[in-house]
Design a protein around this motif. Sequence first.
Motif, PDB file in Angstrom:
ATOM      1  N   PRO A  46       0.808  -1.227   0.000  1.00 50.11           N
ATOM      2  CA  PRO A  46       0.000   0.000   0.000  1.00 50.11           C
ATOM      3  C   PRO A  46       0.843   1.280   0.000  1.00 50.11           C
ATOM      4  CG  PRO A  46      -0.817  -1.524   1.660  1.00 50.11           C
ATOM      5  CD  PRO A  46       0.474  -2.083   1.135  1.00 50.11           C
ATOM      6  N   ARG A  47       1.981   1.247   0.667  1.00 54.34           N
ATOM      7  CA  ARG A  47       2.848   2.431   0.713  1.00 54.34           C
ATOM      8  C   ARG A  47       3.370   2.773  -0.691  1.00 54.34           C
ATOM      9  NH1 ARG A  47       8.489   3.021   3.957  1.00 54.34           N
ATOM     10  NH2 ARG A  47       8.740   5.243   3.637  1.00 54.34           N
ATOM     11  N   THR A  48       3.813   1.762  -1.412  1.00 51.30           N
ATOM     12  CA  THR A  48       4.317   1.975  -2.769  1.00 51.30           C
ATOM     13  C   THR A  48       3.206   2.476  -3.691  1.00 51.30           C
ATOM     14  OG1 THR A  48       5.992   0.280  -2.450  1.00 51.30           O
ATOM     15  CG2 THR A  48       5.462   0.851  -4.726  1.00 51.30           C
ATOM     16  N   GLN A  49       2.019   1.922  -3.544  1.00 50.00           N
ATOM     17  CA  GLN A  49       0.894   2.360  -4.370  1.00 50.00           C
ATOM     18  C   GLN A  49       0.534   3.816  -4.080  1.00 50.00           C
ATOM     19  OE1 GLN A  49      -2.180  -0.587  -3.757  1.00 50.00           O
ATOM     20  NE2 GLN A  49      -1.009  -2.171  -4.814  1.00 50.00           N
ATOM     21  N   THR A  50       0.586   4.192  -2.812  1.00 47.94           N
ATOM     22  CA  THR A  50       0.320   5.583  -2.436  1.00 47.94           C
ATOM     23  C   THR A  50       1.380   6.505  -3.012  1.00 47.94           C
ATOM     24  OG1 THR A  50      -0.854   4.935  -0.427  1.00 47.94           O
ATOM     25  CG2 THR A  50       0.063   7.165  -0.478  1.00 47.94           C
ATOM     26  N   ILE A  51       2.635   6.077  -2.983  1.00 47.29           N
ATOM     27  CA  ILE A  51       3.712   6.886  -3.566  1.00 47.29           C
ATOM     28  C   ILE A  51       3.477   7.083  -5.058  1.00 47.29           C
ATOM     29  CG2 ILE A  51       6.176   6.906  -4.134  1.00 47.29           C
ATOM     30  CD1 ILE A  51       6.637   5.508  -1.390  1.00 47.29           C
ATOM     31  N   ALA A  52       3.050   6.046  -5.765  1.00 44.77           N
ATOM     32  CA  ALA A  52       2.776   6.162  -7.202  1.00 44.77           C
ATOM     33  C   ALA A  52       1.692   7.211  -7.461  1.00 44.77           C
ATOM     34  CB  ALA A  52       2.359   4.811  -7.775  1.00 44.77           C
ATOM     35  N   LEU A  53       0.636   7.168  -6.671  1.00 42.07           N
ATOM     36  CA  LEU A  53      -0.445   8.144  -6.828  1.00 42.07           C
ATOM     37  C   LEU A  53       0.033   9.548  -6.464  1.00 42.07           C
ATOM     38  CD1 LEU A  53      -3.369   6.014  -5.366  1.00 42.07           C
ATOM     39  CD2 LEU A  53      -2.875   6.470  -7.778  1.00 42.07           C
ATOM     40  N   ASN A  54       0.827   9.649  -5.398  1.00 39.23           N
ATOM     41  CA  ASN A  54       1.383  10.954  -5.006  1.00 39.23           C
ATOM     42  C   ASN A  54       2.270  11.526  -6.110  1.00 39.23           C
ATOM     43  OD1 ASN A  54       0.096  10.706  -2.535  1.00 39.23           O
ATOM     44  ND2 ASN A  54       1.953  10.212  -1.399  1.00 39.23           N
ATOM     45  N   ASN A  55       3.074  10.664  -6.740  1.00 40.46           N
ATOM     46  CA  ASN A  55       3.926  11.118  -7.852  1.00 40.46           C
ATOM     47  C   ASN A  55       3.067  11.746  -8.946  1.00 40.46           C
ATOM     48  OD1 ASN A  55       6.280   8.307  -7.744  1.00 40.46           O
ATOM     49  ND2 ASN A  55       6.320  10.213  -6.602  1.00 40.46           N
ATOM     50  N   ALA A  56       1.967  11.090  -9.297  1.00 44.69           N
ATOM     51  CA  ALA A  56       1.086  11.603 -10.350  1.00 44.69           C
ATOM     52  C   ALA A  56       0.517  12.970  -9.958  1.00 44.69           C
ATOM     53  CB  ALA A  56      -0.035  10.610 -10.633  1.00 44.69           C
ATOM     54  N   VAL A  57       0.019  13.075  -8.745  1.00 43.94           N
ATOM     55  CA  VAL A  57      -0.565  14.340  -8.283  1.00 43.94           C
ATOM     56  C   VAL A  57       0.490  15.446  -8.266  1.00 43.94           C
ATOM     57  CG1 VAL A  57      -1.544  15.513  -6.259  1.00 43.94           C
ATOM     58  CG2 VAL A  57      -2.408  13.266  -6.937  1.00 43.94           C
ATOM     59  N   ASN A  58       1.660  15.137  -7.718  1.00 38.25           N
ATOM     60  CA  ASN A  58       2.716  16.148  -7.607  1.00 38.25           C
ATOM     61  C   ASN A  58       3.195  16.633  -8.970  1.00 38.25           C
ATOM     62  OD1 ASN A  58       2.597  16.083  -4.818  1.00 38.25           O
ATOM     63  ND2 ASN A  58       4.225  14.580  -4.626  1.00 38.25           N
ATOM     64  N   LEU A  59       3.281  15.722  -9.938  1.00 35.90           N
ATOM     65  CA  LEU A  59       3.718  16.132 -11.274  1.00 35.90           C
ATOM     66  C   LEU A  59       2.660  16.971 -11.981  1.00 35.90           C
ATOM     67  CD1 LEU A  59       5.670  12.975 -12.343  1.00 35.90           C
ATOM     68  CD2 LEU A  59       6.584  15.267 -12.033  1.00 35.90           C
ATOM     69  N   GLN A  60       1.392  16.645 -11.768  1.00 33.79           N
ATOM     70  CA  GLN A  60       0.340  17.483 -12.345  1.00 33.79           C
ATOM     71  C   GLN A  60       0.382  18.889 -11.752  1.00 33.79           C
ATOM     72  OE1 GLN A  60      -3.368  15.291 -11.875  1.00 33.79           O
ATOM     73  NE2 GLN A  60      -3.307  14.724 -14.030  1.00 33.79           N
ATOM     74  N   LYS A  61       0.651  18.973 -10.449  1.00 35.97           N
ATOM     75  CA  LYS A  61       0.779  20.295  -9.817  1.00 35.97           C
ATOM     76  C   LYS A  61       1.994  21.038 -10.367  1.00 35.97           C
ATOM     77  CE  LYS A  61      -1.385  19.176  -5.390  1.00 35.97           C
ATOM     78  NZ  LYS A  61      -1.138  18.928  -3.949  1.00 35.97           N
ATOM     79  N   HIS A  62       3.096  20.322 -10.530  1.00 35.12           N
ATOM     80  CA  HIS A  62       4.347  20.941 -10.981  1.00 35.12           C
ATOM     81  C   HIS A  62       4.250  21.465 -12.414  1.00 35.12           C
ATOM     82  CE1 HIS A  62       8.682  21.639 -11.110  1.00 35.12           C
ATOM     83  NE2 HIS A  62       8.678  21.066 -12.309  1.00 35.12           N
ATOM     84  N   TYR A  63       3.773  20.639 -13.332  1.00 35.53           N
ATOM     85  CA  TYR A  63       3.747  21.010 -14.746  1.00 35.53           C
ATOM     86  C   TYR A  63       2.415  21.617 -15.194  1.00 35.53           C
ATOM     87  CZ  TYR A  63       8.113  18.480 -15.300  1.00 35.53           C
ATOM     88  OH  TYR A  63       9.412  18.072 -15.190  1.00 35.53           O
ATOM     89  N   GLY A  64       1.369  21.380 -14.431  1.00 36.70           N
ATOM     90  CA  GLY A  64       0.023  21.770 -14.841  1.00 36.70           C
ATOM     91  C   GLY A  64      -0.655  20.586 -15.493  1.00 36.70           C
ATOM     92  N   ILE A  65      -1.881  20.368 -15.150  1.00 36.66           N
ATOM     93  CA  ILE A  65      -2.616  19.179 -15.602  1.00 36.66           C
ATOM     94  C   ILE A  65      -2.660  19.068 -17.127  1.00 36.66           C
ATOM     95  CG2 ILE A  65      -4.932  20.175 -15.629  1.00 36.66           C
ATOM     96  CD1 ILE A  65      -5.885  17.601 -14.184  1.00 36.66           C
ATOM     97  N   ASP A  66      -2.628  20.208 -17.816  1.00 40.33           N
ATOM     98  CA  ASP A  66      -2.690  20.204 -19.282  1.00 40.33           C
ATOM     99  C   ASP A  66      -1.335  20.019 -19.949  1.00 40.33           C
ATOM    100  OD1 ASP A  66      -5.446  20.600 -19.208  1.00 40.33           O
ATOM    101  OD2 ASP A  66      -5.235  22.780 -19.175  1.00 40.33           O
ATOM    102  N   ASN A  67      -0.271  19.930 -19.175  1.00 35.32           N
ATOM    103  CA  ASN A  67       1.078  19.844 -19.733  1.00 35.32           C
ATOM    104  C   ASN A  67       1.760  18.511 -19.491  1.00 35.32           C
ATOM    105  OD1 ASN A  67       1.013  22.549 -20.689  1.00 35.32           O
ATOM    106  ND2 ASN A  67       1.356  23.234 -18.605  1.00 35.32           N
TER     107      ASN A  67
END
Length: 149
Positions: A46-67
Motif C-alpha cells: 500500500p505504501r508503494t501504491q500511495t507513492i505512485a499516486l502521489n507522484n502523479a498528483v505532484n507532477l500534475q501540480k508541478h507542470y500543470g494538468i494540461d502539460n
Amino acid sequence: MTAGVFALALAFLIHSISVADSHAKDDSDAEEVRHRLVIQVSTDDPRTQTIALNNAVNLQKHYGIDNIDIEIVAYGPGLGMLTEKSSVMDRVSSLSLQEVAFSACGNTMQTIEKKTGVAPKLIEGVGTVQAGVARIMELQEQGYSYIRP
C-alpha cells in the motif's frame, strides 16, 4: 580606455547578451514541452501504491494538468490497486477524472480468474491492456519517461 580594453569589454557584453538570450529561449521551450510519464505498479504494498499516486498528483501540480500525460500501469500483485477492493479506490477514481490514465494488465486478470474462478472487478475509469509490461515498453518507445516507486 584603450581600444583593446574597449574591444574586450564590448565582446564580453555581446557574449553576456547572447547567453541571456539563449537562456530565455531555453526557458520558453521548456514551457512548450508536453511531458509524458508512465508509472509501474507491480507490488501489493500500500505504501508503494500511495507513492505512485502521489507522484502523479505532484507532477500534475508541478507542470500543470494540461502539460503532462500520466499513465499508471498495474500488473501482477499491483493489479489489486485498480480493483474495487483497493484501499486506494477513491483516489484512483478521482485521478482518473483528472486526466491520469490507469491500465490493468489483462494477463494478470486472466491468471486471477483462472485461479479463483472470478474476474477481478476494476474501478470505473480503469482501462485494460493485454500485457502490462508490453504497455510500459510501448509507452517508453513513444517517448514516455518511466518510474517505478
